[in-house]
Design a protein around this motif. Structure first.
Motif: not given
Length: 296
Positions: A102-103, A137, A139, A144, A147, A149
């Motif tokens: 996730s990004a 997201s 975790l 995901a 990630a 962040r």
């Protein structure tokens, strides 16, 4: 300098087994092999080296001085082969599987693609599911696996590593600057077409912190969609504020007003503590931890 032609390294385990057991029979039991096979291996090794390694006795075999002189190097070779085997095993275990990453939209669209292409070249067996979202997201609920962040997570059970800081740069496309001129002082920004955020006040706060009181009305174009925002700047619609790596890597974009320093955003790589031990997740995590700072 002469070298041994096509030295057969596979004979070394047989040599060490006979050396340690003191007999062909004992070595055969240790290796779960046939005694004639070991006898053949020793003969082949002696032929390659051109020296006798063992003398046959009534109770077994006696190592020669040449065998004792070679013993330490042979043990190091065996240890190296064992270490290599373990590394290959770990690599084979880490090269297959799926990782959900996730990004943010900007990171997913501009920062990560060349890195993920590089990772795929090194690890074709790893499948990456890239989630481009500005939402954080979860975790802990396994939305995901990893990630990227811009804030440090506070939840227990997560492991985070700070990769660096993301600086934001005022910039514009050269086509816009050719039409509207290049601002040399911060005060001149108010006379330009500015691209800002809609609901997000980050740019306004950053400008205020830099001593430039801009209002929402100064920005003739506003959007909170990071991809659309980037495209507006690239299209020459006005002056915007983009990640410095994006300004650097995008042809046609010109950095402006270096004195206009906006707060830097920390970049964190986050993974759930329980799945950090997964070889495939660990491989992706370590790869990004190494390569993302270089891109930043």
């Amino acid at each position: 300098m002469s070298t041994l032609p096509r030295f057969d390294w596979s004979l070394i385990p047989s040599f060490l087994a006979v050396l340690d057991a003191g007999s062909l029979m004992g070595a055969a039991r240790a290796l779960d092999a046939q005694q004639p096979t070991l006898s053949r291996h020793i003969a082949q090794l002696e032929a390659q080296l051109g020296v006798a390694l063992f003398e046959r006795t009534g109770r077994g075999v006696q190592p020669t001085a040449a065998a004792l002189a070679l013993a330490e190097a042979a043990r190091q070779m065996a240890a190296g082969a064992e270490q290599l085997g373990q590394q290959l095993l770990r690599r084979s275990q880490s090269s297959q599987g799926k990782v959900r990453l996730s990004a943010s939209q900007v990171a997913a669209s501009h920062l990560l693609p060349p890195l993920l292409a590089e990772l795929q070249g090194e690890e074709p067996g790893i499948q990456i599911e890239l989630v481009a979202t500005n939402a954080v997201s979860n975790l802990l609920r396994r939305e995901a696996d990893i990630a990227l962040r811009m804030l440090r997570p506070q939840q227990a059970g997560l492991v985070a590593r700070k990769l660096g800081e993301l600086s934001i740069q005022a910039c514009a496309h050269r086509d816009y600057l050719a039409r509207a001129g290049t601002p040399r002082r911060m005060e001149e920004l108010a006379g330009h077409r500015l691209i800002g955020y809609d609901q997000n006040e980050a740019i306004l706060k950053g400008a205020a912190a830099a001593g430039l009181p801009l209002t929402r009305e100064h920005f003739g174009l506003r959007t909170d969609d990071q991809v659309a925002y980037t495209q507006l700047v690239q299209a020459g619609a006005g002056i915007g504020f983009l990640a410095s790596f994006l300004v650097r890597d995008t042809p046609g974009l010109v950095p402006l007003l270096p004195e206009l320093v906006t707060p830097k955003l920390p970049v964190w790589l986050v993974v759930h503590r329980e799945i950090r031990g997964s070889p495939v997740v660990r491989r992706v995590f370590d790869f990004l931890a190494e390569r993302v700072p270089e891109r930043l």
